[in-house]
Design an enzyme around this catalytic site. Structure first.
Site, PDB file in Angstrom:
ATOM      1  N   MET A   1      89.515 -30.176  50.026  1.00  0.00           N
ATOM      2  CA  MET A   1      89.523 -30.166  48.551  1.00  0.00           C
ATOM      3  C   MET A   1      88.618 -31.250  47.975  1.00  0.00           C
ATOM      4  O   MET A   1      88.841 -31.728  46.864  1.00  0.00           O
ATOM      5  CB  MET A   1      90.959 -30.381  48.038  1.00  0.00           C
ATOM      6  N   SER A   2      87.615 -31.680  48.731  1.00  0.00           N
ATOM      7  CA  SER A   2      86.798 -32.796  48.225  1.00  0.00           C
ATOM      8  C   SER A   2      85.396 -32.757  48.818  1.00  0.00           C
ATOM      9  O   SER A   2      84.914 -31.715  49.238  1.00  0.00           O
ATOM     10  CB  SER A   2      87.477 -34.124  48.603  1.00  0.00           C
TER      11      SER A   2
ATOM     12  N   TYR B   1      91.531 -31.108  41.467  1.00  0.00           N
ATOM     13  CA  TYR B   1      92.891 -30.695  41.085  1.00  0.00           C
ATOM     14  C   TYR B   1      93.643 -31.767  40.295  1.00  0.00           C
ATOM     15  O   TYR B   1      94.707 -31.507  39.738  1.00  0.00           O
ATOM     16  CB  TYR B   1      93.697 -30.262  42.322  1.00  0.00           C
ATOM     17  N   GLU B   2      93.103 -32.991  40.260  1.00  0.00           N
ATOM     18  CA  GLU B   2      93.765 -34.031  39.455  1.00  0.00           C
ATOM     19  C   GLU B   2      93.533 -33.800  37.968  1.00  0.00           C
ATOM     20  O   GLU B   2      94.123 -34.458  37.127  1.00  0.00           O
ATOM     21  CB  GLU B   2      93.253 -35.422  39.866  1.00  0.00           C
TER      22      GLU B   2
ATOM     23  N   ASN C   1      95.442 -30.853  60.272  1.00  0.00           N
ATOM     24  CA  ASN C   1      96.377 -29.732  60.468  1.00  0.00           C
ATOM     25  C   ASN C   1      95.533 -28.499  60.777  1.00  0.00           C
ATOM     26  O   ASN C   1      94.327 -28.502  60.503  1.00  0.00           O
ATOM     27  CB  ASN C   1      97.215 -29.496  59.198  1.00  0.00           C
TER      28      ASN C   1
ATOM     29  N   HIS D   1     101.192 -32.299  52.789  1.00  0.00           N
ATOM     30  CA  HIS D   1     100.439 -33.550  52.618  1.00  0.00           C
ATOM     31  C   HIS D   1     100.973 -34.660  53.548  1.00  0.00           C
ATOM     32  O   HIS D   1     100.205 -35.519  54.002  1.00  0.00           O
ATOM     33  CB  HIS D   1     100.499 -33.990  51.150  1.00  0.00           C
TER      34      HIS D   1
ATOM     35  N   HIS E   1      95.675 -42.500  48.312  1.00  0.00           N
ATOM     36  CA  HIS E   1      94.390 -42.925  47.727  1.00  0.00           C
ATOM     37  C   HIS E   1      94.677 -44.139  46.834  1.00  0.00           C
ATOM     38  O   HIS E   1      95.148 -43.995  45.704  1.00  0.00           O
ATOM     39  CB  HIS E   1      93.757 -41.790  46.905  1.00  0.00           C
TER      40      HIS E   1
ATOM     41  N   ALA F   1      90.183 -35.546  54.886  1.00  0.00           N
ATOM     42  CA  ALA F   1      91.170 -34.869  55.725  1.00  0.00           C
ATOM     43  C   ALA F   1      90.988 -33.379  55.470  1.00  0.00           C
ATOM     44  O   ALA F   1      90.779 -32.969  54.326  1.00  0.00           O
ATOM     45  CB  ALA F   1      92.566 -35.310  55.316  1.00  0.00           C
TER      46      ALA F   1
ATOM     47  N   SER G   1      91.912 -38.857  52.403  1.00  0.00           N
ATOM     48  CA  SER G   1      93.378 -38.990  52.382  1.00  0.00           C
ATOM     49  C   SER G   1      93.871 -39.657  53.662  1.00  0.00           C
ATOM     50  O   SER G   1      93.554 -39.203  54.764  1.00  0.00           O
ATOM     51  CB  SER G   1      94.030 -37.611  52.284  1.00  0.00           C
TER      52      SER G   1
ATOM     53  N   HIS H   1      89.779 -35.915  42.843  1.00  0.00           N
ATOM     54  CA  HIS H   1      89.700 -34.502  43.226  1.00  0.00           C
ATOM     55  C   HIS H   1      89.738 -33.641  41.978  1.00  0.00           C
ATOM     56  O   HIS H   1      90.359 -34.016  40.975  1.00  0.00           O
ATOM     57  CB  HIS H   1      90.886 -34.115  44.112  1.00  0.00           C
TER      58      HIS H   1
END
Ligand SMILES: O=P(O)(O)O[C@@H]1C[C@H](O)[C@@H](CO)O1
Ligand SMILES: Nc1nc2[nH]cnc2c(=O)[nH]1
Length: 335
Positions: A265-266, A134-135, A289, A303, A110, A162, A79, A132
């Site tokens: 998440m990846s 979650y997509e 973060n 995000h 992306h 990230a 990201s 990902h």
């Protein structure tokens, strides 16, 4: 390329609901593969039809027919880190939507392009945008590009992401060399290798204790020191969660107790598939973060902050990745 037809049959296929046994369900959908003459439910097709060795080969052959570039290094941009692809010289780029069998990027930050080109003279292929869980894609679909990389001739994969920092010594903007991972969705059976195993890709039970190549970690540390990045170059354990919600405070505390240094998440699914088919892996997390672990904190993960930190550290990430790529030696163990 495989041609498939989604067939919506109008034949009744049993009661719609056990509570309404006399009401037939009017429609049943299935996928008919016209070349193979096979029929599968949509669910079966998700992890069988689309991901067969032949389908991956068809995609790789399609790409190889469009360019003379024969990449040995594959790069995945995390990201906000899509600028890595812009480093490539003599680019030949494809939008994901034009590549047979490829999914589409749906996340801001992306771009959704596969870019071929050279980095410091080395032939590379770069995913400017990844997929990902979650997509909503099946886990096997989001890792499809790793198998395409392999069939294109890639030997080494460089993956970036990230991530939220859990290690209390980490600061926003740190770059973490990933030395190991925790596949938390995998504990519940969510592993990209679930399903029939095709030995042409790899063995049924691949080892993961050497997932992250130690020589490349060492090389990156040396390169980072030479570039003067010592203050913000770290190493650690990355944990993947399904997302898209960021973690609660209790979840962050739990992950910290488990020894996780960064959460995201990846990456992990890609690493598993890349290692399964014998590619060497090097991976970096940009700490965009810090995970919130304190109930008094006003901090909230978002995000926009992730993309903003990506922008601020883009130059150093790009220099580190390109310097490592420049010094990657061909490794005959990974052909
Ligand atoms: O693709 P990566 O892992 O770099 O993206 C991270 C995880 C989420 O997709 C997003 C959250 O901001 O950044
Ligand atoms: N799960 C997760 N993914 C991230 N990606 C960037 N930051 C974070 C984070 O704090 N948590």
């Amino acid at each position: 390329m495989t041609t498939v037809k989604v067939v919506i049959s109008s034949a009744p296929s049993g009661p719609c609901s056990p509570r309404l046994p006399s009401v037939p369900c009017a429609q049943e959908s299935f996928v008919f593969d016209e070349m193979k003459g096979t029929k599968a439910t949509i669910e079966e097709y998700d992890w069988l039809g689309d991901l067969s060795y032949e389908d991956c080969k068809a995609t790789a052959d399609w790409l190889l027919a469009q360019t003379d570039m024969r990449p040995t290094v594959g790069i995945v941009c995390g990201s906000g880190l899509g600028g890595l692809a812009d480093l490539l010289k003599d680019q030949v780029a494809f939008n994901y939507k034009d590549i047979p069998n490829f999914p589409q990027s749906t996340v801001h930050g992306h771009a959704g392009r596969l870019v071929f080109g050279t980095m410091k003279g080395k032939p590379c292929v770069c995913m400017q945008g990844r997929f990902h869980l979650y997509e909503g894609y099946p886990i096997q679909r989001i890792t499809l590009p790793m198998r395409i990389f392999k069939l294109l001739g890639v030997q080494t994969v460089v993956i970036t992401n990230a991530a939220g920092g859990l290690n209390q010594d980490f600061k926003v903007g740190d770059i973490m060399i990933i030395k190991d991972h925790i596949n938390l969705p995998g504990f519940a059976g969510n592993n990209p290798l679930v399903g029939p195993n095709d030995e042409r890709f790899g063995v049924r039970f691949p080892c993961m204790s050497d997932a992250y190549d130690r020589d490349l970690q060492q090389l990156a540390m040396e390169v980072g020191q030479e570039l003067g990045y010592g203050d913000f170059l770290k190493e650690g354990v990355y944990c993947v969660l399904g997302g898209p919600s960021f973690e609660t405070i209790a979840e962050c505390r739990m992950l910290h107790m488990l020894g996780v240094d960064a959460v995201g998440m990846s990456t992990v699914h890609e690493v598993i598939v890349a290692r399964h088919c014998g590619m060497r892996v090097f991976a970096l997390s940009l700490i965009t973060n810090l995970a919130v672990m304190d109930y008094d904190s006003e901090e909230k993960a978002n995000h926009e902050e992730v993309l903003q930190t990506g922008k601020q550290r883009a130059e150093q990430m790009e220099r580190l990745v390109s310097s490592v790529v420049n010094r990657i030696e061909p490794n005959n163990n990974y052909i």
